[in-house]
Design an enzyme around this catalytic site. Structure first.
Site, mmCIF file in Angstrom:
data_model
loop_
_atom_site.group_PDB
_atom_site.id
_atom_site.type_symbol
_atom_site.label_atom_id
_atom_site.label_comp_id
_atom_site.label_asym_id
_atom_site.label_seq_id
_atom_site.Cartn_x
_atom_site.Cartn_y
_atom_site.Cartn_z
ATOM 1 N N GLY A 13 0.939 -1.130 0.137
ATOM 2 C CA GLY A 13 0.046 -0.009 -0.063
ATOM 3 C C GLY A 13 0.848 1.378 0.079
ATOM 4 O O GLY A 13 2.256 1.264 -0.032
ATOM 5 N N ASP A 36 1.462 -9.108 2.031
ATOM 6 C CA ASP A 36 0.416 -8.446 1.474
ATOM 7 C C ASP A 36 -0.701 -9.445 0.844
ATOM 8 O O ASP A 36 -0.034 -10.517 0.648
ATOM 9 C CB ASP A 36 0.722 -7.192 0.310
ATOM 10 N N ILE A 37 -1.914 -9.191 0.595
ATOM 11 C CA ILE A 37 -2.798 -10.056 0.033
ATOM 12 C C ILE A 37 -2.439 -10.175 -1.328
ATOM 13 O O ILE A 37 -2.832 -11.140 -2.177
ATOM 14 C CB ILE A 37 -4.464 -9.858 0.340
ATOM 15 N N ASP A 51 -3.337 -13.413 3.664
ATOM 16 C CA ASP A 51 -4.693 -12.883 3.827
ATOM 17 C C ASP A 51 -4.694 -12.584 5.553
ATOM 18 O O ASP A 51 -4.484 -13.413 6.198
ATOM 19 C CB ASP A 51 -5.594 -13.662 3.445
ATOM 20 N N ILE A 52 -5.034 -11.331 6.070
ATOM 21 C CA ILE A 52 -4.824 -11.147 7.349
ATOM 22 C C ILE A 52 -6.034 -11.875 8.070
ATOM 23 O O ILE A 52 -6.075 -12.010 9.510
ATOM 24 C CB ILE A 52 -4.998 -9.824 7.863
ATOM 25 N N TYR A 141 -15.359 2.828 7.105
ATOM 26 C CA TYR A 141 -13.703 2.953 7.393
ATOM 27 C C TYR A 141 -13.648 3.665 8.886
ATOM 28 O O TYR A 141 -13.114 3.404 9.563
ATOM 29 C CB TYR A 141 -13.045 3.757 6.331
ATOM 30 N N LYS A 145 -12.137 2.591 12.542
ATOM 31 C CA LYS A 145 -11.020 3.014 13.075
ATOM 32 C C LYS A 145 -11.229 3.368 14.678
ATOM 33 O O LYS A 145 -10.558 3.178 15.413
ATOM 34 C CB LYS A 145 -10.616 4.303 12.251
ATOM 35 N N ILE A 171 -1.874 11.389 3.161
ATOM 36 C CA ILE A 171 -0.414 11.393 3.043
ATOM 37 C C ILE A 171 -0.209 11.690 1.586
ATOM 38 O O ILE A 171 -0.883 11.015 0.658
ATOM 39 C CB ILE A 171 0.041 10.063 3.478
HETATM 40 C C1 AKB Z 1 -8.751 8.258 3.090
HETATM 41 O O1 AKB Z 1 -8.695 9.303 2.385
HETATM 42 O O2 AKB Z 1 -9.436 7.318 3.330
HETATM 43 C C2 AKB Z 1 -7.130 8.006 3.718
HETATM 44 C C3 AKB Z 1 -7.292 8.540 5.254
HETATM 45 C C4 AKB Z 1 -7.498 9.877 5.588
HETATM 46 O O3 AKB Z 1 -7.409 7.723 6.097
HETATM 47 N N1 AKB Z 1 -6.118 8.740 2.951
#
Ligand code: AKB
Length: 326
Positions: A13, A36-37, A51-52, A141, A145, A171
């Site tokens: 990634g 990595d997968i 595969d995690i 997502y 988190k 990033i």
């Molecule tokens: C995304 O945009 O999903 C990622 C993040 C900010 O975690 N780059």
């Protein structure tokens, strides 16, 4: 001190590619296991396809390589995660739970979990967002988190697992491409500026988001992981910041280097995700607890990206020739 043997998940990634190389520089080629997968995309280093969610295979790798540290980077990002929420939850959240449990059972000395600005939501104050604020994210997502941070904290407090985590902003890097995120435009824009001189941006021009240059993100990760355990006061995740900008602001900064660059704005579903996130981060806890300080600001990040992408695309980077080319 025991020799460190490091395993990275999601090593193909955006972050894994660069972090893998950095860890190899620090710990040596034989002491970093890239996984990595997908198929191996690394030029050097030990690679294992993993595969995690395959716990027996994961356990076998930990035992065979006598792993002492895990950097768990494998996950689907905010935008691609919305295409299949249940699959995203399974990979992002159940994947983390597997790793927490494997780490505890196999006496892993340190575990790194990347969190994100995606933990924030519409109830979070948007300017200079502090460490402890309401977290009601809109994306699967982000939900993963938040839950992941809490489980990391739980494993640290309940079982003494040395788990450390950062809330990464978007990033920006020239060495690797992001994929499936909402902040991806901030990398794409450079490639289009250098190569095509035109870019169609999927966010509105005034959407401000927190961002960081890859070198700083890697340094922060290493610095956090190497800090004495007693300095890591937060076991859920540290806010991490560098600078913030909007698509229009980065376009104007790139224009200083590539004057004929053109942009149009065609916001899509990612606009809602970006609007739910915060604009600027207060990362004073990271600065105080383990000495975090970014090296790059907005202007020198833009300059460095363009310089390196011009090299990458084999476009001359000395000023006179650049003048001729652009
Ligand atoms: C995304 O945009 O999903 C990622 C993040 C900010 O975690 N780059």
């Amino acid at each position: 001190m025991q020799k460190q043997k490091i395993l990275i998940t999601g090593s193909n990634g955006q972050i894994g590619t660069v972090l893998g190389n950095k860890l190899i520089d620090i710990y040596g080629l034989d002491n970093v296991i890239l996984t990595d997968i997908a198929e191996n995309n690394h030029k050097n280093g030990i690679f294992e396809k993993l595969d995690i969610l395959n716990i027996p295979h994961f356990k076998e790798l930990i035992k065979d390589y006598k792993i002492t540290q895990i950097f768990h980077l494998a996950s689907l990002l905010s935008a691609s995660g919305e295409r299949n929420p249940m699959r995203t939850w399974n990979i992002n959240f159940n994947g983390l739970l597997n790793i927490l449990d494997l780490s505890k059972a196999n006496n892993i000395e340190k575990l790194f979990f990347p969190s994100s600005i995606a933990v924030f939501g519409n109830t979070t104050p948007k300017e200079y967002t502090e460490q402890d604020v309401p977290l009601v994210p809109d994306t699967v997502y982000g939900i993963g988190k938040v839950a992941g941070e809490l489980w990391c904290n739980y494993y640290a407090k309940r079982y003494g697992l040395d788990v450390r985590s950062l809330r990464y902003p978007g990033i920006i890097s020239y060495e690797s491409m992001p994929g499936g995120g909402t902040t991806d435009y901030a990398v794409e824009i450079f490639h289009y500026a250098v190569k095509n001189k035109k870019y169609s941006c999927f966010l509105e021009k005034d959407t401000v988001l927190p961002m960081m240059y890859m070198e700083d993100a890697i340094n922060a990760t290493i610095q956090l992981m190497q800090a004495p355990s007693e300095n890591i006061k937060l076991r859920y995740s540290y806010n991490l910041g560098a600078f913030s900008f909007s698509p229009e602001e980065i376009y104007n900064e790139i224009l200083k280097h590539i004057p004929e660059f053109e942009i149009e704005y065609k916001p899509d579903f990612r606009q809602n995700i970006a609007d739910s996130w915060v604009k600027r981060i207060d990362d004073s806890r990271a600065r105080k607890d383990w000495g975090w300080k970014p090296k790059y600001n907005f202007e020198n990040m833009v300059e460095d990206m363009i310089l390196n992408l011009k090299k990458l695309y084999k476009i001359a980077s000395n000023k006179e020739q650049v003048g001729l080319i652009i």
